[in-house]
Design a protein around this motif. Sequence first.
Motif, PDB file in Angstrom:
ATOM      1  N   GLU A 216       8.981 -29.756 105.122  1.00 20.61           N
ATOM      2  CA  GLU A 216       9.043 -30.785 104.078  1.00 20.61           C
ATOM      3  C   GLU A 216       8.338 -32.043 104.556  1.00 20.61           C
ATOM      4  OE1 GLU A 216      10.107 -31.320 100.784  1.00 20.61           O
ATOM      5  OE2 GLU A 216       9.259 -33.281 101.302  1.00 20.61           O
TER       6      GLU A 216
ATOM      7  N   ASN B 166       8.519 -35.119 103.242  1.00 21.98           N
ATOM      8  CA  ASN B 166       9.322 -36.354 103.154  1.00 21.98           C
ATOM      9  C   ASN B 166      10.405 -36.374 104.229  1.00 21.98           C
ATOM     10  OD1 ASN B 166       7.976 -37.591 100.975  1.00 21.98           O
ATOM     11  ND2 ASN B 166       8.986 -36.189  99.557  1.00 21.98           N
TER      12      ASN B 166
ATOM     13  N   SER C  68      12.863 -33.111  92.115  1.00 24.50           N
ATOM     14  CA  SER C  68      14.274 -32.696  92.116  1.00 24.50           C
ATOM     15  C   SER C  68      15.251 -33.873  92.094  1.00 24.50           C
ATOM     16  CB  SER C  68      14.552 -31.805  93.329  1.00 24.50           C
ATOM     17  OG  SER C  68      13.785 -30.632  93.224  1.00 24.50           O
TER      18      SER C  68
ATOM     19  N   VAL D 190      20.247 -31.565  83.464  1.00 19.83           N
ATOM     20  CA  VAL D 190      20.889 -30.727  82.440  1.00 19.83           C
ATOM     21  C   VAL D 190      20.824 -29.252  82.838  1.00 19.83           C
ATOM     22  CG1 VAL D 190      20.738 -29.964  80.023  1.00 19.83           C
ATOM     23  CG2 VAL D 190      20.385 -32.368  80.602  1.00 19.83           C
TER      24      VAL D 190
ATOM     25  N   VAL E  49       2.346 -29.920 105.349  1.00 20.32           N
ATOM     26  CA  VAL E  49       1.438 -28.783 105.561  1.00 20.32           C
ATOM     27  C   VAL E  49       0.032 -29.236 105.185  1.00 20.32           C
ATOM     28  CG1 VAL E  49       0.821 -26.479 104.738  1.00 20.32           C
ATOM     29  CG2 VAL E  49       3.216 -27.047 105.221  1.00 20.32           C
TER      30      VAL E  49
ATOM     31  N   ILE F  20       6.491 -25.267  88.079  1.00 20.00           N
ATOM     32  CA  ILE F  20       7.950 -25.129  87.926  1.00 20.00           C
ATOM     33  C   ILE F  20       8.517 -26.433  87.371  1.00 20.00           C
ATOM     34  CG2 ILE F  20      10.104 -24.384  89.015  1.00 20.00           C
ATOM     35  CD1 ILE F  20       7.898 -22.226  89.100  1.00 20.00           C
TER      36      ILE F  20
ATOM     37  N   THR G  57      17.840 -25.589  86.358  1.00 23.01           N
ATOM     38  CA  THR G  57      18.775 -24.591  85.823  1.00 23.01           C
ATOM     39  C   THR G  57      18.498 -23.212  86.415  1.00 23.01           C
ATOM     40  OG1 THR G  57      18.716 -25.787  83.729  1.00 23.01           O
ATOM     41  CG2 THR G  57      19.638 -23.551  83.671  1.00 23.01           C
TER      42      THR G  57
END
Length: 379
Positions: A40, A42, A50, A56, A179, A354, A360
Amino acid sequence: MPAVKKGCGMFNVTIIGAGVIGLAVAEELSSHVSNILVVEKNHTIGQETSSRHSGVIHAGIYYPVGFSKARLCREGNRLLYEFCRKRNIPHRRLGKLIVATDDDEADELWKISNQAAENGVTDLSFLSQRQIRSCEPEVRATAALFSPSTGIIDSHSLMRSFYINAESNGAIVVFNSEVTQVRLESGHYEVEINNGEHRCQTRLVVNYAGLHSDKIAALVGINIDEVPYRLKYCKGTYFSVSPSPRLNHLVYPVAHAEKEGLGIHVTVDLGDRIRFGPDTEYVRRLEYTVDERKREQFYQSVGTYLPGIQRESLHPEMSGIRPKLQGPGEQYRDFVIKEERHLGYPGFINLIGIESPGLTASIAIARHVKSLAGKYLSA
Ligand SMILES: Cc1cc2nc3c(=O)[nH]c(=O)nc-3n(C[C@H](O)[C@H](O)[C@H](O)COP(=O)(O)OP(=O)(O)OC[C@H]3O[C@@H](n4cnc5c(N)ncnc54)[C@H](O)[C@@H]3O)c2cc1C
């Protein structure tokens, strides 16, 4: 936080990105496969899309029939509620109203209801004006559809749970690690981190880099304009509202599957704070400032079904950016979730575009990826 050493050896799987999807996959895969690395850029988990969404749990109503978005959302909805109960993740199945404010929109509700049924969402019901008044006195609508399986979730608790479990299953998650190159070598991939600071070998690469996932696909050598995987950025802005109307459900205007968003709607968080949004605005750059001048547009949109709202009660809150595969006016696209053997990259799994309902669908996507990875790892 464990550090990846310069020549860090061979991993079975390297997952790029620790957003909700990367973490869900890390937990799912790490309970079956050893030697997993999550990389990652960050400093901690879930700092991009995210953390910038409506939170929802969607029911899977609007998506075109046959799209994996529809199937993964429906499956993901069920799996996510089960997971939340088991792991004590804060959530609430509060239900949503889709409201029509005139006869044309009331006709649209029938289309939405039919579309939902074709997608296997069979729990919608029509509400009469009396029922609407009694459950949401502040909403003005001529007709409404009620979705009882729509809810809200604390996505940070969800991500923390995936992360903690992935690590306790033995996955290594490294932060501040971007990366910068991926190369197919003979029978494995070499993943370069922070411009050569570290290099790892891996049998399988899972690209979950969200808004940057097209660039990761390009790094390995995929022609993202030909395939086509190049992402378009579609910003969604939110306004908070104070003083806030008293609402018991999520409230959405009528929208269509092919449109870019679901219309400026009302979301409620677990602290009962109400927000309006998101709108849709294609942008060229990833920047999250909120344009205060949008207040009027939000006020006009929401005012059609919440007539008691005052313009001055709307306050700029935040924004998120959707990684979309289609540009404005282009044909609606499905999630890309593919092992790219046919492009010459065996063991390279792309997840591109995505956008909603990614949150969900996170667990359903993770299971799907496990089946793609399993075929490869056992080959
Ligand atoms: C406005 C808006 C509202 C939404 N509302 C909902 C909703 O209500 N319900 C729902 O189900 N879904 C919703 N979504 C969709 C949902 O938020 C996303 O589908 C989901 O968060 C995507 O997660 P992700 O892990 O793919 O991406 P991200 O959270 O963006 O994670 C990708 C990660 O990859 C990392 N990364 C990128 N490049 C590199 C690199 N080179 N090296 C290392 N790391 C890298 C990034 O830093 C990031 O942490 C919404 C989205 C938006 C924008």
